[in-house]
Design an enzyme around this catalytic site. Structure first.
Site, mmCIF file in Angstrom:
data_model
loop_
_atom_site.group_PDB
_atom_site.id
_atom_site.type_symbol
_atom_site.label_atom_id
_atom_site.label_comp_id
_atom_site.label_asym_id
_atom_site.label_seq_id
_atom_site.Cartn_x
_atom_site.Cartn_y
_atom_site.Cartn_z
ATOM 1 N N PRO A 193 -3.833 0.506 18.874
ATOM 2 C CA PRO A 193 -3.626 0.035 17.501
ATOM 3 C C PRO A 193 -3.763 1.109 16.424
ATOM 4 O O PRO A 193 -3.530 0.827 15.246
ATOM 5 C CB PRO A 193 -4.724 -1.024 17.323
ATOM 6 C CG PRO A 193 -5.770 -0.662 18.312
ATOM 7 C CD PRO A 193 -5.071 -0.027 19.466
ATOM 8 N N TYR A 216 -9.056 5.612 7.920
ATOM 9 C CA TYR A 216 -9.200 5.922 9.347
ATOM 10 C C TYR A 216 -10.212 7.064 9.444
ATOM 11 O O TYR A 216 -9.981 8.133 8.880
ATOM 12 C CB TYR A 216 -7.870 6.400 9.941
ATOM 13 C CG TYR A 216 -6.795 5.334 10.049
ATOM 14 C CD1 TYR A 216 -6.045 4.947 8.942
ATOM 15 C CD2 TYR A 216 -6.513 4.725 11.271
ATOM 16 C CE1 TYR A 216 -5.052 3.981 9.045
ATOM 17 C CE2 TYR A 216 -5.514 3.754 11.388
ATOM 18 C CZ TYR A 216 -4.796 3.384 10.270
ATOM 19 O OH TYR A 216 -3.812 2.418 10.384
ATOM 20 N N TYR A 234 4.119 6.775 9.900
ATOM 21 C CA TYR A 234 3.277 5.637 9.521
ATOM 22 C C TYR A 234 4.098 4.551 8.819
ATOM 23 O O TYR A 234 3.918 3.367 9.091
ATOM 24 C CB TYR A 234 2.109 6.092 8.631
ATOM 25 C CG TYR A 234 1.013 5.050 8.553
ATOM 26 C CD1 TYR A 234 0.024 4.973 9.533
ATOM 27 C CD2 TYR A 234 0.983 4.119 7.513
ATOM 28 C CE1 TYR A 234 -0.969 4.002 9.483
ATOM 29 C CE2 TYR A 234 -0.007 3.142 7.454
ATOM 30 C CZ TYR A 234 -0.979 3.094 8.436
ATOM 31 O OH TYR A 234 -1.968 2.135 8.380
ATOM 32 N N HIS A 253 0.857 -1.199 0.000
ATOM 33 C CA HIS A 253 0.000 0.000 0.000
ATOM 34 C C HIS A 253 0.882 1.233 0.000
ATOM 35 O O HIS A 253 1.720 1.375 0.880
ATOM 36 C CB HIS A 253 -0.877 0.027 1.263
ATOM 37 C CG HIS A 253 -2.087 -0.839 1.151
ATOM 38 N ND1 HIS A 253 -3.259 -0.580 1.834
ATOM 39 C CD2 HIS A 253 -2.317 -1.953 0.428
ATOM 40 C CE1 HIS A 253 -4.147 -1.506 1.525
ATOM 41 N NE2 HIS A 253 -3.603 -2.354 0.687
ATOM 42 N N LYS A 260 1.305 0.059 14.987
ATOM 43 C CA LYS A 260 2.717 -0.038 15.363
ATOM 44 C C LYS A 260 3.078 -1.259 16.222
ATOM 45 O O LYS A 260 4.263 -1.575 16.367
ATOM 46 C CB LYS A 260 3.145 1.224 16.129
ATOM 47 C CG LYS A 260 3.194 2.464 15.252
ATOM 48 C CD LYS A 260 4.377 2.438 14.302
ATOM 49 C CE LYS A 260 4.269 3.425 13.192
ATOM 50 N NZ LYS A 260 4.212 2.836 11.847
#
Ligand code: APR
Ligand code: PHB
Length: 395
Positions: A293, A201, A385, A72, A297
């Site tokens: 979560p 998200y 990220y 991704h 990570k």
């Protein structure tokens, strides 16, 4: 029995460490409380940073990940009924993440261990580390009604948050840092096509929601729920309804629903223990730290601890460099605290907090608006990220 490195726990940390050591000819035995099937039945995270992907390659378990994992190069943040894409690759000079479930990583590592002849003792009861501050540490455990003693040079505590390793360190020798969030995540796994080909998200006044996936035909979704919520109160229909309400309308309209394969609630916690070593015991992964979560990570931090301990053990056994042993904890913690910060921050801007005043809520909105409209903001988000660089033992 005797080995060089005794590993407690056959989760991803223990199995990955075992496999890497095995390939360098460093003898190790893994002792696990549960059965292999039980370990594989746990549904956990699914996003791998580049550093972890590289480490899995070094462990020789890349074949299925390369074939079935989904690279991704971006994800989206949804808020105020709109969506902003975070272009990870563009913002980080080409870095990306790999969507490949922890369960599959574990399965691949188990298969590799079996192929390499590494020993894993499953269903070992009452595992206890001993003589940690001596140069002859050992484990005892019960297997098939017999007490077994495993002598070793070092012990890797890869036994998760509830394991025995951390509890074996005298309380006055460690300090713990903890933050418990007043909500949990209700997760649902289903054999339905993901609503989007990248993760979303979502911040919503009814609570956070996340659209994730395991493959092109298997989805993983989450909704924020109060801590005292019971999974029995959530029929599949209720879950899908709630999820749709929290997503931007165009996304909700595309959502394909179906029967759940699994549904569970996980609390959110930030936790770190310092230091991560005591004598000849090293804590690795969830045994030493937990992140909420939201930043994906947890598993990746476990991998960076494994990387540090693995490189340390190679120095010890191949170069006789025992001088680096005291560096383990500080090397790991530098990276851990930054990931703790990122996970806490992602959590704090995306969730609904029952004790928030209207002002706090506006701050969350302003922060999201700022971060997603500024190149600097997006770059900060993206570089965290995809994963910060691994720390070197010698620095
Ligand atoms: N004796 C032996 N084994 C034990 C003991 C014990 N006393 N206590 C726990 N274990 C085993 C558990 O059964 C489990 O298989 O240790 C293993 C720990 O695995 P995880 O909890 O998965 O922890 P870890 O390997 O560090 O994995 C990293 O990061 O955020 C997460 O989802 C992520 O679980 C993943 C973790
Ligand atoms: C998941 O797919 O389970 C997942 C993905 C991203 C997260 C957390 C969980 O941040």
């Amino acid at each position: 029995m005797r080995t060089q490195v005794a590993i407690i726990g056959a989760g991803p940390s223990g199995l990955l460490l075992g496999q890497l050591l095995q390939r360098q000819g460093i003898d190790n035995i893994i002792v696990e409380r549960k059965s292999g099937e039980y370990v594989l039945s746990r549904i956990r995270a699914g996003v791998l940073e580049q550093g972890m992907v590289d480490l899995l390659r070094e462990a020789g378990v890349e074949e299925r990940m390369d074939a079935e994992g989904l690279p991704h190069d971006g994800f989206s943040l949804a808020f105020d009924n709109r969506r902003v894409r975070v272009d990870l690759a563009e913002l980080t000079g080409g870095k990306k993440v790999m969507v490949y479930g922890q369960t599959e990583v574990t399965r691949d590592l188990m298969a590799a261990r079996e192929a390499s002849g590494g020993q894993t003792i499953y269903e070992a009861d009452n595992v206890q580390p001993h003589a940690l501050d001596s140069d002859r540490p050992y484990l005892t455990f019960e297997k098939d009604g017999e007490t077994v003693r495993l002598d070793c040079d070092y012990i890797a505590g890869c036994d998760g948050y509830h394991g025995v390793s951390r509890q074996s360190i005298p309380a006055e020798r460690i300090k713990t840092y903890e933050k418990v969030y007043p909500f949990g995540w209700l997760g649902l796994l289903s054999d339905t096509p993901p609503v989007s080909d990248e993760l979303i998200y979502a911040r919503h006044e009814r609570g956070f929601a996340l659209c994730s996936m395991r493959s092109e035909t298997r989805s993983r979704y989450y909704v924020q729920v109060p801590l005292d919520e019971k999974v029995e109160n959530w029929s599949d229909a209720r879950f899908w309804e709630e999820l749709k309400r929290r997503l931007p309308e165009d996304i909700a309209a595309k959502l394909v629903t179906g029967p759940s394969l699994e549904k569970s609630i996980a609390p959110l916690r930030s936790f770190v223990v310092e230091p991560m070593q005591y004598g000849r015991l090293f804590l690795v992964g969830d045994a030493a730290h937990i992140v909420p979560p939201t930043g994906a990570k947890g598993l990746n931090l476990a991998a960076s601890d494994v990387n540090t301990l693995y490189r340390l053990m190679v120095k010890v056994y191949q170069e006789g460099r025992t001088d680096l042993i005291p560096h383990y904890s500080q090397t790991c913690l530098k990276r851990i605290w930054k990931a703790e910060r990122f996970s806490w921050w992602m959590t704090s801007i995306l969730h609904t907090f029952s004790d928030h005043a209207d002002f706090d809520s506006r701050m969350q909105q302003a922060e999201l608006d700022y971060v997603t409209s500024s190149e600097a903001g997006l770059t900060t988000l993206a570089e965290n990220y995809v994963g910060l660089p691994y720390e070197s033992l010698e620095s």
